[in-house]
Design a protein around this motif. Sequence first.
Motif, PDB file in Angstrom:
ATOM      1  N   PHE A 253      34.818  31.810  35.818  1.00  0.00           N
ATOM      2  CA  PHE A 253      35.879  31.727  34.819  1.00  0.00           C
ATOM      3  C   PHE A 253      35.970  30.295  34.292  1.00  0.00           C
ATOM      4  CE2 PHE A 253      37.135  35.198  37.699  1.00  0.00           C
ATOM      5  CZ  PHE A 253      37.194  36.231  36.777  1.00  0.00           C
ATOM      6  N   ASP A 254      36.062  30.172  32.981  1.00  0.00           N
ATOM      7  CA  ASP A 254      36.246  28.847  32.379  1.00  0.00           C
ATOM      8  C   ASP A 254      37.734  28.497  32.459  1.00  0.00           C
ATOM      9  OD1 ASP A 254      36.308  26.542  30.953  1.00  0.00           O
ATOM     10  OD2 ASP A 254      35.740  27.433  29.034  1.00  0.00           O
TER      11      ASP A 254
ATOM     12  N   ILE B  18      37.820  41.122  34.427  1.00  0.00           N
ATOM     13  CA  ILE B  18      38.215  41.622  35.754  1.00  0.00           C
ATOM     14  C   ILE B  18      38.246  43.157  35.743  1.00  0.00           C
ATOM     15  CG2 ILE B  18      40.150  41.721  37.384  1.00  0.00           C
ATOM     16  CD1 ILE B  18      40.707  38.723  36.493  1.00  0.00           C
ATOM     17  N   ALA B  19      38.796  43.739  34.678  1.00  0.00           N
ATOM     18  CA  ALA B  19      38.868  45.201  34.595  1.00  0.00           C
ATOM     19  C   ALA B  19      37.466  45.808  34.554  1.00  0.00           C
ATOM     20  CB  ALA B  19      39.665  45.615  33.350  1.00  0.00           C
ATOM     21  N   GLU B  20      36.584  45.181  33.792  1.00  0.00           N
ATOM     22  CA  GLU B  20      35.228  45.713  33.669  1.00  0.00           C
ATOM     23  C   GLU B  20      34.461  45.567  34.984  1.00  0.00           C
ATOM     24  OE1 GLU B  20      34.375  47.565  31.474  1.00  0.00           O
ATOM     25  OE2 GLU B  20      32.211  47.549  31.236  1.00  0.00           O
TER      26      GLU B  20
ATOM     27  N   ARG C 156      28.426  44.372  43.125  1.00  0.00           N
ATOM     28  CA  ARG C 156      29.336  43.928  44.189  1.00  0.00           C
ATOM     29  C   ARG C 156      29.836  42.531  43.849  1.00  0.00           C
ATOM     30  NH1 ARG C 156      27.439  41.941  49.720  1.00  0.00           N
ATOM     31  NH2 ARG C 156      29.312  40.838  50.324  1.00  0.00           N
ATOM     32  N   VAL C 157      31.140  42.415  43.739  1.00  0.00           N
ATOM     33  CA  VAL C 157      31.722  41.102  43.409  1.00  0.00           C
ATOM     34  C   VAL C 157      32.025  40.384  44.719  1.00  0.00           C
ATOM     35  CG1 VAL C 157      33.556  39.854  42.237  1.00  0.00           C
ATOM     36  CG2 VAL C 157      32.707  42.009  41.273  1.00  0.00           C
ATOM     37  N   ARG C 158      31.182  39.433  45.056  1.00  0.00           N
ATOM     38  CA  ARG C 158      31.398  38.708  46.315  1.00  0.00           C
ATOM     39  C   ARG C 158      32.283  37.484  46.112  1.00  0.00           C
ATOM     40  NH1 ARG C 158      27.432  35.452  50.339  1.00  0.00           N
ATOM     41  NH2 ARG C 158      28.880  35.472  52.086  1.00  0.00           N
ATOM     42  N   GLY C 159      32.276  36.962  44.876  1.00  0.00           N
ATOM     43  CA  GLY C 159      33.041  35.741  44.685  1.00  0.00           C
ATOM     44  C   GLY C 159      33.610  35.595  43.290  1.00  0.00           C
ATOM     45  N   VAL C 160      34.557  34.686  43.165  1.00  0.00           N
ATOM     46  CA  VAL C 160      35.057  34.247  41.854  1.00  0.00           C
ATOM     47  C   VAL C 160      35.129  32.724  41.910  1.00  0.00           C
ATOM     48  CG1 VAL C 160      36.361  36.346  41.339  1.00  0.00           C
ATOM     49  CG2 VAL C 160      37.498  34.488  42.563  1.00  0.00           C
ATOM     50  N   PHE C 161      34.761  32.077  40.792  1.00  0.00           N
ATOM     51  CA  PHE C 161      34.731  30.619  40.833  1.00  0.00           C
ATOM     52  C   PHE C 161      34.907  30.009  39.453  1.00  0.00           C
ATOM     53  CE2 PHE C 161      30.243  29.207  39.600  1.00  0.00           C
ATOM     54  CZ  PHE C 161      29.724  30.447  39.292  1.00  0.00           C
TER      55      PHE C 161
ATOM     56  N   ALA D 241      44.701  37.204  39.777  1.00  0.00           N
ATOM     57  CA  ALA D 241      44.452  38.405  38.972  1.00  0.00           C
ATOM     58  C   ALA D 241      43.205  39.141  39.457  1.00  0.00           C
ATOM     59  CB  ALA D 241      44.299  38.019  37.496  1.00  0.00           C
ATOM     60  N   ALA D 242      42.247  38.393  39.984  1.00  0.00           N
ATOM     61  CA  ALA D 242      40.986  38.990  40.427  1.00  0.00           C
ATOM     62  C   ALA D 242      41.067  39.542  41.849  1.00  0.00           C
ATOM     63  CB  ALA D 242      39.857  37.962  40.333  1.00  0.00           C
TER      64      ALA D 242
END
Length: 323
Positions: A116-117, A134-136, A147-152, A176-177
């Motif tokens: 995410f910027d 996030i919804a998609e 598989r979403v392992r991370g957010v950064f 939110a994520a």
Amino acid sequence: MTVVVDAAAIAANVALLCERAGVAMCGVVKANGYGHGAVGSARAMLEGGAAMLGVVDIAEAVALRRAGITAPVLVWIHGADPDFETAVQHDVELGISNFAHLHHAAAANAVVHLKFDTGLGRGGFAAGDWARAIAEADRLQRTGGLRVRGVFTHVAGSGEEPDRAQLRAFTDVADAAAVLDPELRHFAASGPLLSLPDAGFDMVRVGIAAYGLHPDGSTGDAAAAIALGLRPAMRLTATASNGVVPLGFRHGLLAASGAPILAGGRTVRVAEVGADRTTLDADIDGPVVLFGDPAAGEPSADAWAVAAGTINYEIVTRAGGAI
Ligand SMILES: *Cc1c(COP(=O)(O)O)cnc(C)c1O
């Protein structure tokens, strides 16, 4: 010329920084490990306690795998038509910054970290797209191969106020994520790791500090790195003859008049850097240290960066690139 890389220093720096962070570390070995050698740096970082390795492109990640490195690897910069299938075959995790890549990653059954910027403007889903991204990703994770392992996010490290603004934005988007149940929320590179103690989340991504250099080397004397106990891993030596060192732009040096050089126990200065030779301000013969460990009385890469009007990152990456 001799570039010596002290792998034990990288391992020790990583151990110290892991302890300071108190969370997992992704050791960043892009740009040939900032000139220190990607594979050797990667092994040293893993030995020091890094849980993951980070690079910018898939070719760098595949090179780590070919060298026998089995630790998790994250890649975060992709061109218009990236080869995610090759990345997945090599068990490489993907940083994802746009919808096209998100769909491509799902088709390739990839493990991803959504980027995410949060204000830097150097890649990542723009704030206006966060909810839809996030919804998609949620839909693809429930129904498809994703598989979403991370957010950064990536942080400039350009000062406490802008970094804190990015920290607030990241806290919001990470909340939110939460619906994606990401195992690793990661925010800080070296700068925020050292300046924002509450910014560790689940993992930090550390490059320059692991190589023993402070992200703010602007004082030129490496005092901040020494105070932290960081040991610079790269040392550049040569042999001078009649006040000339046989190294220049071709070997990765930059124009750095006035940069200090240690010669026989005393410091002399660079008069002028040329294509393949550097003249000193004294008629020196014998071994010299261009930069190395300031705690041992050697000039620092920071001093070269100040003299060249750049940052320490560029000094070591260029000198190492000429090995
Ligand atoms: C290069 C990079 C890092 C490491 O930055 P340092 O300031 O060298 O610690 C971390 N994250 C991303 C996304 C990067 O591109």
